[in-house]
Design an enzyme around this catalytic site. Structure first.
Site, PDB file in Angstrom:
ATOM      1  N   GLU A   1      -0.111 -42.208   3.104  1.00 23.73           N
ATOM      2  CA  GLU A   1      -0.849 -42.648   1.920  1.00 23.73           C
ATOM      3  C   GLU A   1       0.027 -42.714   0.676  1.00 23.73           C
ATOM      4  OE1 GLU A   1      -4.126 -40.057   1.085  1.00 23.73           O
ATOM      5  OE2 GLU A   1      -4.388 -40.844  -0.936  1.00 23.73           O
TER       6      GLU A   1
ATOM      7  N   ASP B   1      -1.535 -32.823  -2.686  1.00 23.54           N
ATOM      8  CA  ASP B   1      -2.115 -33.877  -1.849  1.00 23.54           C
ATOM      9  C   ASP B   1      -1.052 -34.758  -1.208  1.00 23.54           C
ATOM     10  OD1 ASP B   1      -4.021 -35.463  -0.695  1.00 23.54           O
ATOM     11  OD2 ASP B   1      -4.592 -36.516  -2.512  1.00 23.54           O
TER      12      ASP B   1
ATOM     13  N   GLU C   1     -13.838 -33.585  -4.740  1.00 21.95           N
ATOM     14  CA  GLU C   1     -13.824 -35.010  -5.091  1.00 21.95           C
ATOM     15  C   GLU C   1     -15.224 -35.620  -4.997  1.00 21.95           C
ATOM     16  OE1 GLU C   1     -10.734 -36.578  -2.496  1.00 21.95           O
ATOM     17  OE2 GLU C   1      -9.214 -36.000  -3.963  1.00 21.95           O
TER      18      GLU C   1
HETATM   19  C1  GCU Z   1      -6.761 -37.802  -0.929  1.00 26.72           C
HETATM   20  C2  GCU Z   1      -7.089 -39.209  -0.543  1.00 26.72           C
HETATM   21  C3  GCU Z   1      -8.564 -39.396  -0.373  1.00 26.72           C
HETATM   22  C4  GCU Z   1      -9.100 -38.378   0.605  1.00 26.72           C
HETATM   23  C5  GCU Z   1      -8.717 -36.998   0.142  1.00 26.72           C
HETATM   24  C6  GCU Z   1      -9.063 -35.930   1.138  1.00 26.72           C
HETATM   25  O1  GCU Z   1      -7.218 -37.539  -2.208  1.00 26.72           O
HETATM   26  O2  GCU Z   1      -6.623 -40.070  -1.522  1.00 26.72           O
HETATM   27  O3  GCU Z   1      -8.786 -40.687   0.098  1.00 26.72           O
HETATM   28  O4  GCU Z   1     -10.473 -38.481   0.714  1.00 26.72           O
HETATM   29  O5  GCU Z   1      -7.334 -36.916  -0.036  1.00 26.72           O
HETATM   30  O6  GCU Z   1      -8.158 -35.502   1.843  1.00 26.72           O
HETATM   31  O7  GCU Z   1     -10.198 -35.528   1.227  1.00 26.72           O
END
Ligand code: GCU
Length: 836
Positions: free
Chosen positions: A403, A375, A296
């Protein structure tokens, strides 16, 4: 000095009100008849060092007994032999004082021995932390009026029982719903560590031994001199509770000074060794590092064509001389994969990135794996990576902060979800391979392993933003200690500790909690299709379309005729083949795949029949959504029956949330059923979907100062359209006549409550003002999901038992505020027993 200041308020905690700050450690006075429990009249804590967990154990026992039983018990730190006493200490200290000890051979690190008879209690640990755990267990038994006599040894099943706090340096918390950070403010570690100490106390009471204090999306400024100093301060505050501090690192931290972060560059290695040494000077017992790399947008070793193991081992070398551990996350995936390619699959990423590295990680590296391959969805197949790493230590990552499961505005007790994963037998090498036995290190004979829970605890008095959500933090700790415990038993202990012994309270909270995950799954995403929330925005309300046609790979592949990910081996993404053969055969075969994962593994027509109920997929969607939303209405009514049985403060706080959830579950129900009706054009056999005879659409009313507004996504409004005021300063009105027969109705108004802006509303029927309210959910929920009119902000207020005459004037006046144009969707006149 600051340390003692930090601890003192914790010990005085029992004079505070029921604001939730003491969590399950309230030590409430025993109910009538229970205060006569036999407890000894002295405490011997075999340590006089005030920062020792043994010393703290003595203080906790003294406080707890005073608060629960009203009994004043002195604490001494030197042994006494002839008194009736509670003796707490390490095995070594006990032997040094009393000469000998028996029955502790099976005691392991962090474990405790609790021996209770009529006039003496002995609590021993191999290490100091274990002693404190034993003291908390004893106090829990006293508080629950359930002291078990005899000798009992309890050892944790896994050495790593950590939380991962996703706190940002600016004081916010990623995916946290309980206020601001307890650890950071304005770019720096906080000065006042009181809250950190209180949090450590809560965590220690359920056996948590490490806290990673900052977000996995880490900021290199954490490593500044001032912040490293601050880490020392936080670690000092938590150490008396046996909680070790750890930190998340930004992989590219050395880049600013060295112009590179290549893990195989000796300069980079030296840089990390140096900063690590500096941190250990301030935090000599630092637990270790947590790394999110190449995920990400985060930097990582792949930038330099190095492997993820090269990256992990670089940190492992730095912490190894200090006894530290590196938790390296398996949440690595490419978020730009091709939707057009039928065989591309984010769920395959973990194996693609990690399987070939098995055995290549240093011994102090633990690969931390989210429970499913995507996730934290409402339901996922377990991650196959647990079965694929035989020569690597692993830990499971569980999200305590929900979440994707209602963000503590809906209540979902998560232990049953976690248990389902932990108990899952992956049958590696055709042998029993339960995930709970893999992560403890037992199955593949690994020295390390365990649990990483993401709580999202903040400065809110309730810690997580909701009193009920605390059962999840409690359960996380308990399961990390012993995954064989039952979700219901854990919950009931928590309930007794948090709300007292009342049987009605216990039964009600048990019923709501145990039904809460199934209910949420029913009104969100069914059959393993994922949560169906808005994945491109706040992950809160419904927006299934957000999942398809992008590179994130959280796909539904929902078309007009068919739906689901084809993860079969021959025709699909091959993901089913990532599992050991016995499991792969099940998931690859549509006739053997459990219905609750049907759409996770198979792409099927909406008319596909389920094995368990014979419903079609689409009809199941409809039925489940109506059932799930009905459960949420029932939870609300059940909670109301607790009035007077628990304190008003927590009753009202949770009542607001249960009311909110009941309303928002209808938003979910209507959104998802409309969306899939619109796609499939297959009608609900029961005639419910799109058919709302009790509603008056706001856009059909006579509007003054209001105008129609087409909602995006369309399904987030009844009839796809809402109304908003024509100006952002002048009130608007929507008027009509009651078209329903005269009678008594619950009158519900659906509106949108945006973050920013507090519109005011008035509902009048006939000549009566039925209610006035404000669009201020963001304040009451402490949650700011969206700035738009959408499935996140759609909400409902209900006025009960309103006497109405046919033909009465109905008028809603909306006063806009800021960006919130007093938006309205519809009014429902609900006869008794109907919710629409
Ligand atoms: C999910 C979450 C993010 C977080 C990511 C992770 O995508 O939405 O906010 O950073 O998980 O676990 O790294």
């Amino acid at each position: 000095m600051h340390l003692l200041l930090a601890i003192a308020p914790v010990l005085l905690g029992s004079v505070l009100g029921e604001d939730g700050s003491r969590g399950w450690l309230r030590y409430a006075p025993a109910a009538d008849g229970c205060e006569s429990q036999q407890v000894p009249s002295a405490i011997v804590a075999l340590s006089s060092t005030k920062i020792s967990p043994v010393y703290i154990a003595g203080q906790e026992l003294q406080n707890g007994l005073k608060s629960i039983l009203g009994k004043i018990v002195d604490v001494t730190t030197t042994g006494v032999s002839d008194l009736s006493a509670i003796v707490v200490g390490t095995v070594d200290a006990y032997i040094a004082t009393y000469g000998t000890v028996t029955g502790v051979d099976e005691l392991e690190d962090d474990g405790y021995m609790l021996s209770t008879d009529e006039d003496s209690v002995v609590i021993l640990g191999r290490n100091e932390r274990g002693v404190l755990y034993g003291a908390f267990e004893y106090l829990s038994q006293v508080a629950r009026n359930n002291i078990t006599s005899g000798r009992h040894i309890s050892n944790p099943q896994a050495p790593i029982r950590w939380t991962n706090e996703w706190d940002n340096m600016d004081g916010s918390i990623e995916r946290g719903y309980g206020g601001a950070s307890n650890f950071f403010r304005g770019g720096y570690v906080v000065d006042n560590t009181t809250r950190a100490a209180e949090y450590a106390r809560l965590l220690a009471s359920v056996g948590i031994n490490g806290v990673i204090i900052n977000n996995v999306n880490a900021n290199a400024t954490l490593l500044s001199d001032r912040n490293v100093e601050g880490l020392g301060r936080l670690a000092d505050a938590m150490r008396p509770y046996g909680v070790q501090l750890g930190i998340s690192l930004n992989f590219a931290s050395p880049n600013a000074t060295l112009g590179t972060f290549d893990p195989l560059d000796p300069k980079v290695d030296a840089w990390w060794a140096n900063i690590t040494d500096q941190i250990y000077r301030k935090v000599p017992d630092m637990a270790g590092y947590l790394i999110k790399a190449n995920s990400e947008g985060q930097p990582g070793p792949l930038t330099y064509n190095r492997t993820l193991a090269d990256g992990a081992n670089m940190f492992a070398r730095a912490v190894q001389p200090h006894g530290g551990v590196v938790m390296f996350r398996a949440f690595v995936y490419d978020n730009h994969i091709s939707y057009a390619n039928w065989t591309s699959d984010r769920a395959n990423a973990q194996l693609e990135f990690f399987q070939h590295l098995d055995g290549k990680f240093d011994d102090n590296v633990v690969v931390q794996i989210k429970y499913g391959p995507i996730d934290f969805q409402v339901r996922e197949a377990p991650s196959p990576l647990f079965a694929a790493l035989h020569n690597t230590s692993t830990a499971i990552e569980l999200q305590v902060t929900p979440e994707y499961l209602g963000q503590n505005c809906h209540f979902v007790y998560l232990a049953p979800l976690w248990k389902e994963i932990l108990d899952f037998d992956l049958r590696a090498e055709n042998k029993s391979s339960k995930i709970k036995d893999i992560v403890t290190g037992q199955r593949f004979k690994r020295p390390l392993g365990g649990y990483a829970g993401v709580p999202g605890a903040g400065t809110n008095a309730t810690w997580l933003g909701s009193h009920m959500a605390m059962s999840n933090l409690y359960a996380y700790g308990k399961l990390a200690w012993d995954a064989s415990l039952s979700s219901e038993d854990i919950l009931q202990d928590w309930t007794r500790l948090s709300f007292g012994p009342d049987q009605v309270v216990l039964d009600t909270i048990t019923d709501i909690s145990m039904k809460s995950w199934p209910a949420y799954e029913k009104y969100s995403g069914n059959l393993g299709v994922q949560t169906l929330t808005d994945i491109l925005y706040t992950h809160f309300g419904p927006n299934p379309a957000s999942q398809d046609n992008n590179g994130w790979g959280q796909w539904l592949r929902a078309g007009n005729v068919t739906i689901g990910m084809d993860r079969t081996i021959e025709n699909g993404t091959g993901n089913a083949g990532n599992y050991p053969p016995e499991i792969a055969e099940i998931y690859d075969d549509i006739d053997r795949t459990p219905d609750n994962l049907l759409l996770w593994f198979h792409h099927v027509p909406y008319t596909q029949r389920l094995k368990s109920t014979n419903e079609t997929v689409i009809q199941h969607f409809y039925n489940a959504h109506y059932e799930g939303a009905a459960s949420a209405q029932a939870f609300h009514r059940q909670w109301e029956t607790l009035k007077g049985k628990i304190d008003d403060e927590r009753f009202e706080h949770q009542l607001f949330r249960q009311t909110y959830q009941a309303g928002h579950s209808l938003v979910w129900r209507d959104s998802i059923t409309q969306y899939f009706y619109n796609l499939s054009r297959i009608a609900d056999e029961m005639g419910r979907v799109g058919n709302h005879p009790h509603r008056i659409e706001a856009e059909s009313m006579k509007l003054e100062g209001y105008k129609s507004y087409v909602i995006n996504p369309f399904h987030a409004a009844s009839g796809f359209t809402a109304i908003v005021t024509t100006s952002n300063v002048t009130a608007g009105t929507a008027t009509t006549e009651v078209p329903f027969e005269s009678g008594t109705y619950d009158v519900a108004v659906n509106y949108y409550d945006l973050f920013n802006g507090t519109s005011s509303y008035r509902l009048e029927i006939g000549n009566q003002t039925v209610g006035v309210w404000k669009g201020d959910n963001e304040k009451k929920l402490g949650h700011e999901p969206s700035r738009y009119l959408d499935g996140h902000t759609a909400t409902r207020i209900t006025f009960r038992g309103v006497a109405v005459q046919k033909g009465d004037m109905v008028r809603i006046t909306g006063q806009p505020d800021g960006i919130e144009p007093a938006p309205l969707d519809y009014v429902s006149f609900l006869p008794p027993g109907i919710v629409d």
